[in-house]
Design a protein around this motif. Sequence first.
Motif, PDB file in Angstrom:
ATOM      1  N   CYS A 156     -10.843  38.406  58.914  1.00 13.66           N
ATOM      2  CA  CYS A 156     -10.117  37.851  59.726  1.00 13.66           C
ATOM      3  C   CYS A 156     -10.515  38.502  60.623  1.00 13.66           C
ATOM      4  O   CYS A 156     -10.345  39.955  61.307  1.00 13.66           O
ATOM      5  N   GLY A 157      -9.772  38.087  62.167  1.00 10.24           N
ATOM      6  CA  GLY A 157     -10.237  38.481  63.321  1.00 10.24           C
ATOM      7  C   GLY A 157      -8.631  38.782  63.108  1.00 10.24           C
ATOM      8  O   GLY A 157      -7.667  38.456  63.157  1.00 10.24           O
ATOM      9  N   ILE A 158      -9.084  39.412  64.804  1.00  7.70           N
ATOM     10  CA  ILE A 158      -7.690  40.881  65.434  1.00  7.70           C
ATOM     11  C   ILE A 158      -6.473  38.992  65.306  1.00  7.70           C
ATOM     12  O   ILE A 158      -5.346  39.365  65.646  1.00  7.70           O
ATOM     13  N   ASP A 159      -6.573  37.796  66.503  1.00  2.00           N
ATOM     14  CA  ASP A 159      -5.665  36.807  66.179  1.00  2.00           C
ATOM     15  C   ASP A 159      -4.949  36.503  64.841  1.00  2.00           C
ATOM     16  O   ASP A 159      -4.208  35.828  65.566  1.00  2.00           O
ATOM     17  N   ARG A 160      -5.777  36.511  63.878  1.00  2.00           N
ATOM     18  CA  ARG A 160      -5.274  35.853  62.831  1.00  2.00           C
ATOM     19  C   ARG A 160      -4.667  37.293  61.760  1.00  2.00           C
ATOM     20  O   ARG A 160      -3.828  36.642  60.675  1.00  2.00           O
ATOM     21  N   ILE A 161      -4.511  37.945  62.606  1.00  2.00           N
ATOM     22  CA  ILE A 161      -4.360  39.501  61.218  1.00  2.00           C
ATOM     23  C   ILE A 161      -2.614  39.480  60.671  1.00  2.00           C
ATOM     24  O   ILE A 161      -1.725  40.033  59.787  1.00  2.00           O
TER      25      ILE A 161
END
Length: 140
Positions: A6-11
């Motif tokens: 997952c990307g940092i925006d969805r962590i």
Amino acid sequence: MSNKKCGIDRIGETISREVAGYTADIQMGVIQLVDTKADELKEAIKKAAPVGKRKKYRRSFKVKVTNELNAYYEKTVFASGKEYRLTHLLEKPHASRKGGTVMPKVHIAPASEQIHKEFENEVKKLILSSKAMGGGIKRK
């Protein structure tokens, strides 16, 4: 736990979803454990209950759900009918009709203590062996 990237925006979302899954897993296990331990406590009390003139006392113990909220589940073991009055008299010393003291026939407290210890140990095992924790990873 899932192995998805997952990307940092969805962590934040990913962590929340994983924690919710873990919590639900533990909650269901604890509910099942409460059910089994309540029945075990009822049977242990019945087995240890004194039998005198009133044979109904031993059969009077029942289990009921007393609280069922989202994060709180509780069952109570109790003596039903008129027999509920005997539990206090049998567990505690009291004055007799003829004078003197009647010694207690303790049977509920030891069974309750034993089942509570077993329950606590089982909950610890449940948490450590949860599928959400990786299927039994033991941490020290």
